[in-house]
Design an enzyme around this catalytic site. Structure first.
Site, PDB file in Angstrom:
ATOM      1  N   HIS A  39       0.933  -1.135   0.040  1.00 24.33           N
ATOM      2  CA  HIS A  39      -0.116   0.193   0.029  1.00 24.33           C
ATOM      3  C   HIS A  39       0.875   1.222   0.064  1.00 24.33           C
ATOM      4  O   HIS A  39       0.588   2.110  -0.909  1.00 24.33           O
ATOM      5  CB  HIS A  39      -0.679   0.024   1.093  1.00 24.33           C
ATOM      6  CG  HIS A  39      -1.904  -0.986   1.380  1.00 24.33           C
ATOM      7  ND1 HIS A  39      -2.243  -1.773   2.475  1.00 24.33           N
ATOM      8  CD2 HIS A  39      -2.926  -1.483   0.553  1.00 24.33           C
ATOM      9  CE1 HIS A  39      -3.008  -2.585   2.378  1.00 24.33           C
ATOM     10  NE2 HIS A  39      -3.508  -2.434   1.151  1.00 24.33           N
ATOM     11  N   LYS A  77     -16.216  -7.129   6.437  1.00 23.57           N
ATOM     12  CA  LYS A  77     -14.966  -7.517   7.159  1.00 23.57           C
ATOM     13  C   LYS A  77     -15.064  -7.207   8.563  1.00 23.57           C
ATOM     14  O   LYS A  77     -15.432  -5.950   8.948  1.00 23.57           O
ATOM     15  CB  LYS A  77     -13.712  -6.980   6.333  1.00 23.57           C
ATOM     16  CG  LYS A  77     -13.569  -7.595   5.064  1.00 23.57           C
ATOM     17  CD  LYS A  77     -12.059  -7.110   4.519  1.00 23.57           C
ATOM     18  CE  LYS A  77     -11.662  -7.633   3.152  1.00 23.57           C
ATOM     19  NZ  LYS A  77     -10.381  -6.992   2.747  1.00 23.57           N
ATOM     20  N   ARG A 112      -2.102  -6.223  -7.644  1.00 25.41           N
ATOM     21  CA  ARG A 112      -1.078  -7.284  -7.605  1.00 25.41           C
ATOM     22  C   ARG A 112      -0.939  -8.382  -8.638  1.00 25.41           C
ATOM     23  O   ARG A 112       0.083  -8.629  -8.800  1.00 25.41           O
ATOM     24  CB  ARG A 112      -1.196  -7.774  -6.250  1.00 25.41           C
ATOM     25  CG  ARG A 112      -1.322  -7.099  -4.938  1.00 25.41           C
ATOM     26  CD  ARG A 112      -1.728  -7.778  -3.748  1.00 25.41           C
ATOM     27  NE  ARG A 112      -2.874  -8.309  -3.753  1.00 25.41           N
ATOM     28  CZ  ARG A 112      -3.842  -8.402  -2.864  1.00 25.41           C
ATOM     29  NH1 ARG A 112      -3.394  -8.369  -1.602  1.00 25.41           N
ATOM     30  NH2 ARG A 112      -5.348  -8.702  -2.996  1.00 25.41           N
ATOM     31  N   SER A 123      -3.078  -7.620   3.406  1.00 23.76           N
ATOM     32  CA  SER A 123      -3.391  -7.267   4.945  1.00 23.76           C
ATOM     33  C   SER A 123      -3.708  -8.576   5.654  1.00 23.76           C
ATOM     34  O   SER A 123      -3.228  -8.796   6.658  1.00 23.76           O
ATOM     35  CB  SER A 123      -4.580  -6.134   5.011  1.00 23.76           C
ATOM     36  OG  SER A 123      -4.155  -4.934   4.656  1.00 23.76           O
TER      37      SER A 123
END
Length: 160
Positions: free
Chosen positions: A17, A41, A90, A128
């Site tokens: 990030h 989440k 990614r 994360s």
């Protein structure tokens, strides 16, 4: 003035990030890192804590601000007079979801464009969720997250 918004849950912020933030800060006049509430989440850190962690690791960038928002990203964009959403990719697996989100955001506000920035290869595996998993089982998270927040993450994982 070209303002980009870099949205995410950032729970916690990773070096991947931070790489996107640093590169975005070179391209745009201002980058607003916005911590969005993800109702799907359960976070390790409260939203306000994430904002503080991100502020701590981005203080060297004079054109980066950190905020949080609960709602539609395009509403936040309008409030801030921002026209660019900055997203890091990614792998090809990220593209499908991010492409759908870009199209939806553009449908909700045709003035909003999404700019995809490819991750640095050294962070292509990093998320994360992976950081939390490694920390939970006592693995080393150095080089995965900024050094300044390692203690915060480990303390939170241990329940301290």
């Amino acid at each position: 003035m070209k303002i980009a918004v870099y949205p995410g849950s950032f729970d916690p912020i990773t070096n991947g990030h931070l790489d996107i933030i640093a590169r975005g800060a070179k391209v745009f006049d201002e980058v607003i890192v916005v911590v969005l509430v993800n109702v799907d989440k359960k976070g390790l850190f409260k939203v306000e804590e994430r904002v503080e962690l991100i502020k701590r690791v981005t203080k060297e960038f004079s054109n980066v601000r950190v905020e949080f928002f609960n709602g539609l990203l395009v509403d936040f964009m309008r409030q801030k007079k921002a026209t660019v959403i900055l997203k890091g990719l990614r792998a090809v697996s990220d593209f499908e979801y991010e492409f759908q989100m870009a199209l939806m955001n553009n449908k909700l506000d045709p003035e909003v464009e999404t700019v995809f920035m490819m991750t640095n290869a050294q962070y292509s595996y990093l998320s994360s969720s992976a950081v939390k998993q490694v920390a939970k089982f006592g693995g080393c998270i150095r080089e995965l997250v900024p050094d300044e927040i390692i203690v915060d993450i480990i303390s939170r994982i241990k329940g301290e």
